[in-house]
Write a protein that holds these residues in place. Structure first.
Motif, PDB file in Angstrom:
ATOM      1  N   GLY A 119       0.790  -1.229   0.000  1.00 33.57           N
ATOM      2  CA  GLY A 119       0.000   0.000   0.000  1.00 33.57           C
ATOM      3  C   GLY A 119       0.820   1.276   0.000  1.00 33.57           C
ATOM      4  O   GLY A 119       0.265   2.370  -0.151  1.00 33.57           O
ATOM      5  N   ASP A 120       2.134   1.143   0.181  1.00 33.04           N
ATOM      6  CA  ASP A 120       3.003   2.332   0.120  1.00 33.04           C
ATOM      7  C   ASP A 120       3.331   2.697  -1.321  1.00 33.04           C
ATOM      8  O   ASP A 120       3.957   3.739  -1.560  1.00 33.04           O
ATOM      9  N   SER A 121       2.931   1.866  -2.263  1.00 31.63           N
ATOM     10  CA  SER A 121       3.154   2.180  -3.670  1.00 31.63           C
ATOM     11  C   SER A 121       2.387   3.448  -4.022  1.00 31.63           C
ATOM     12  O   SER A 121       1.163   3.528  -3.841  1.00 31.63           O
ATOM     13  N   ALA A 122       3.104   4.432  -4.516  1.00 33.42           N
ATOM     14  CA  ALA A 122       2.495   5.742  -4.764  1.00 33.42           C
ATOM     15  C   ALA A 122       3.510   6.660  -5.415  1.00 33.42           C
ATOM     16  O   ALA A 122       4.687   6.312  -5.545  1.00 33.42           O
ATOM     17  N   LEU A 123       3.036   7.831  -5.801  1.00 32.52           N
ATOM     18  CA  LEU A 123       3.916   8.914  -6.234  1.00 32.52           C
ATOM     19  C   LEU A 123       4.194   9.781  -5.006  1.00 32.52           C
ATOM     20  O   LEU A 123       3.268  10.254  -4.347  1.00 32.52           O
ATOM     21  N   TYR A 124       5.459   9.980  -4.701  1.00 28.61           N
ATOM     22  CA  TYR A 124       5.843  10.809  -3.556  1.00 28.61           C
ATOM     23  C   TYR A 124       6.346  12.144  -4.077  1.00 28.61           C
ATOM     24  O   TYR A 124       7.291  12.198  -4.868  1.00 28.61           O
ATOM     25  N   LEU A 125       5.706  13.190  -3.613  1.00 23.65           N
ATOM     26  CA  LEU A 125       5.983  14.541  -4.093  1.00 23.65           C
ATOM     27  C   LEU A 125       6.598  15.381  -2.994  1.00 23.65           C
ATOM     28  O   LEU A 125       6.187  15.327  -1.839  1.00 23.65           O
ATOM     29  N   CYS A 126       7.562  16.167  -3.394  1.00 21.79           N
ATOM     30  CA  CYS A 126       8.204  17.111  -2.492  1.00 21.79           C
ATOM     31  C   CYS A 126       7.865  18.520  -2.956  1.00 21.79           C
ATOM     32  O   CYS A 126       7.855  18.797  -4.164  1.00 21.79           O
ATOM     33  N   ALA A 127       7.584  19.391  -2.022  1.00 22.84           N
ATOM     34  CA  ALA A 127       7.293  20.788  -2.339  1.00 22.84           C
ATOM     35  C   ALA A 127       8.204  21.694  -1.536  1.00 22.84           C
ATOM     36  O   ALA A 127       8.513  21.387  -0.374  1.00 22.84           O
ATOM     37  N   SER A 128       8.629  22.792  -2.141  1.00 24.44           N
ATOM     38  CA  SER A 128       9.410  23.766  -1.384  1.00 24.44           C
ATOM     39  C   SER A 128       8.759  25.133  -1.457  1.00 24.44           C
ATOM     40  O   SER A 128       8.000  25.444  -2.383  1.00 24.44           O
ATOM     41  N   ALA A 129       9.036  25.945  -0.449  1.00 26.47           N
ATOM     42  CA  ALA A 129       8.513  27.303  -0.367  1.00 26.47           C
ATOM     43  C   ALA A 129       9.510  28.148   0.423  1.00 26.47           C
ATOM     44  O   ALA A 129      10.320  27.615   1.185  1.00 26.47           O
ATOM     45  N   VAL A 130       9.436  29.452   0.236  1.00 29.93           N
ATOM     46  CA  VAL A 130      10.308  30.342   1.000  1.00 29.93           C
ATOM     47  C   VAL A 130      10.053  30.144   2.490  1.00 29.93           C
ATOM     48  O   VAL A 130      10.981  30.009   3.295  1.00 29.93           O
ATOM     49  N   SER A 131       8.784  30.115   2.851  1.00 27.45           N
ATOM     50  CA  SER A 131       8.367  29.825   4.213  1.00 27.45           C
ATOM     51  C   SER A 131       7.041  29.081   4.134  1.00 27.45           C
ATOM     52  O   SER A 131       6.438  29.036   3.057  1.00 27.45           O
ATOM     53  N   PRO A 132       6.585  28.464   5.218  1.00 23.23           N
ATOM     54  CA  PRO A 132       5.397  27.593   5.119  1.00 23.23           C
ATOM     55  C   PRO A 132       4.151  28.283   4.576  1.00 23.23           C
ATOM     56  O   PRO A 132       3.312  27.616   3.963  1.00 23.23           O
ATOM     57  N   GLU A 133       4.023  29.591   4.768  1.00 25.47           N
ATOM     58  CA  GLU A 133       2.783  30.233   4.324  1.00 25.47           C
ATOM     59  C   GLU A 133       2.854  30.750   2.890  1.00 25.47           C
ATOM     60  O   GLU A 133       1.886  31.311   2.380  1.00 25.47           O
TER      61      GLU A 133
END
Lengths: 112, 108
Positions: A84-98
């Motif tokens: 069930g861990d089969s999936a697309l894993y996505l990473c996101a970045s931002a200057v700050s969380p908001e």
């Protein structure tokens, strides 16, 4: 400028194994978040790190862990892999969380 | 947690047609983003729009935060517009909560 980069792009693992996924944020971004997307659904939040500290954790088991390094890159670790861990894993970045989030191309994990 | 609902779930368009995608959310949000997911899985940023209206070429978006919805307009659709469109909202915990997406198919 380089966007968010993730490695590897594809991965096949066997049940019970461990996997490490990597993410390099956009230069100047200090916030990194991880998401899991299974087929046919929207991405689900796993972790958020900002300034090397965990700022949030989604509803995922303790087999999932992550960390952020001094250069703001990040790793997502998953132990004792399940089918069930089969999936697309996505990473996101931002200057700050908001701020506006930008995503990498993802790592497609298949557990057999 | 916050609920994000997108409609319609599927949309089939003839090239050149216009369309409107809707995103409803159940609570106050700090920010809202629209994404287009390409066939390889990458999420492409379309709009960062906590409120008001923005336009980018043939695409525009409007968010009415007080009424808890956002709309994405696609005008003069092209086959390259095909894919899944996601709305995602940010609440006080600063994580993105996604809707289930709208799958758009544009036929030549």
């Amino acid at each position: 400028d380089a966007g968010v980069t993730q490695s590897p792009t594809h991965l096949i693992k066997t049940r019970g194994q461990h996997v490490t996924l990597r993410c390099s944020p956009i230069s100047g971004h200090k916030s990194v978040s991880w998401y899991q997307q299974v087929l046919g659904q929207g991405p689900q939040f796993i972790f958020q790190y900002y300034e090397k500290e965990e700022r949030g954790r989604g509803n995922f088991p303790d087999r999932f862990s992550a960390r952020q390094f001094p250069n703001y890159s990040s790793e997502l670790n998953v132990n004792a892999l399940l089918l069930g861990d089969s999936a697309l894993y996505l990473c996101a970045s931002a200057v700050s969380p908001e701020d506006e989030a930008f995503f990498g191309q993802g790592t497609r994990l298949t557990v057999v | 947690g916050i609920q994000v609902e997108q409609s319609p779930p599927d949309l089939i368009l003839q090239e050149g047609a216009n369309s409107t995608l809707r995103c409803n959310f159940s609570d106050s949000v700090n920010n809202l983003q629209w994404f287009h997911q390409n066939p390889w899985g990458q999420l492409i940023n379309l709009f960062y729009i906590p409120s008001g209206t923005k336009q980018n070429g043939r695409l525009s978006a409007t968010t009415v935060a007080t009424e808890r919805y956002s709309l994405l307009y696609i005008s003069s659709s092209q086959t390259t517009d095909s894919g899944v469109y996601f709305c995602a909202v940010v609440t006080n915990d600063y994580k993105l909560s996604f809707g289930a997406g709208t799958t758009v198919t544009v036929r030549a």
